[in-house]
Scaffold this motif. Sequence first.
Motif, PDB file in Angstrom:
ATOM      1  N   GLN A 110       1.121  -1.643   0.151  1.00 51.23           N
ATOM      2  CA  GLN A 110       0.241   0.091  -0.034  1.00 51.23           C
ATOM      3  C   GLN A 110       0.879   0.942   0.150  1.00 51.23           C
ATOM      4  OE1 GLN A 110      -0.192  -2.691   1.917  1.00 51.23           O
ATOM      5  NE2 GLN A 110      -2.888  -3.120   2.269  1.00 51.23           N
ATOM      6  N   CYS A 111       1.926   1.758   0.605  1.00 50.96           N
ATOM      7  CA  CYS A 111       3.234   2.437   1.004  1.00 50.96           C
ATOM      8  C   CYS A 111       3.494   2.868  -0.501  1.00 50.96           C
ATOM      9  CB  CYS A 111       3.106   2.657   2.402  1.00 50.96           C
ATOM     10  SG  CYS A 111       2.258   3.092   3.731  1.00 50.96           S
ATOM     11  N   GLN A 112       4.076   1.836  -0.580  1.00 47.70           N
ATOM     12  CA  GLN A 112       5.385   1.736  -2.012  1.00 47.70           C
ATOM     13  C   GLN A 112       4.721   2.016  -3.176  1.00 47.70           C
ATOM     14  OE1 GLN A 112       8.499   3.593  -1.293  1.00 47.70           O
ATOM     15  NE2 GLN A 112       7.419   4.227   0.475  1.00 47.70           N
ATOM     16  N   LYS A 134       1.381   1.309  -4.386  1.00 48.39           N
ATOM     17  CA  LYS A 134       0.755   1.914  -4.227  1.00 48.39           C
ATOM     18  C   LYS A 134      -0.776   0.744  -5.220  1.00 48.39           C
ATOM     19  CE  LYS A 134       2.382   5.582  -3.464  1.00 48.39           C
ATOM     20  NZ  LYS A 134       2.408   5.889  -2.021  1.00 48.39           N
ATOM     21  N   GLN A 156      -4.175  -2.148  -4.354  1.00 54.24           N
ATOM     22  CA  GLN A 156      -4.458  -1.372  -3.876  1.00 54.24           C
ATOM     23  C   GLN A 156      -5.979  -3.233  -3.074  1.00 54.24           C
ATOM     24  OE1 GLN A 156      -6.803   1.522  -3.484  1.00 54.24           O
ATOM     25  NE2 GLN A 156      -5.150   2.242  -3.899  1.00 54.24           N
ATOM     26  N   CYS A 215      -1.201  -2.437   6.725  1.00 53.94           N
ATOM     27  CA  CYS A 215       0.009  -2.560   5.618  1.00 53.94           C
ATOM     28  C   CYS A 215       0.360  -4.259   5.403  1.00 53.94           C
ATOM     29  CB  CYS A 215       1.365  -2.036   6.353  1.00 53.94           C
ATOM     30  SG  CYS A 215       1.462  -0.509   6.715  1.00 53.94           S
ATOM     31  N   CYS A 269       7.279  -0.067   4.587  1.00 58.07           N
ATOM     32  CA  CYS A 269       7.035   0.980   4.509  1.00 58.07           C
ATOM     33  C   CYS A 269       7.524   2.899   4.106  1.00 58.07           C
ATOM     34  CB  CYS A 269       5.397   1.673   5.535  1.00 58.07           C
ATOM     35  SG  CYS A 269       4.527   0.504   6.199  1.00 58.07           S
TER      36      CYS A 269
END
Length: 106
Positions: free
Chosen positions: A34-36, A38, A40, A45, A76
């Motif tokens: 999710q953080c790096q 992107k 869905q 995390c 993250c």
Amino acid sequence: MKNLLVIFLMSLGISISSQTNQQKTQVVEAACGQCQFKMQGKKGCDLAVRIGGKSYFVEGTKIDDHGDAHSKEGFCNAVRKAEVSGEVKDGKFVATSFKLLPTEKK
């Protein structure tokens, strides 16, 4: 009986070689999906790898198994390299091994 043993051993050898081909060791990019990357579809995390430009969530190991995900070098906040084996199955990377590699010095 001897023929059955030969057939069994041959089928075992074929099975082992096909698994080996699917689960070669490779170096991939690893980070929080999710953080790096992107990604869905999940909340929070989660560990993901990028293979051939495509990102996959990982099964078989979790993001917190490899240190603090929210530290400076954590998943993250940084994309890391990892040596992995496993296979992509149903849109996920099913890891049979996952070794985080040391960060490169700049």
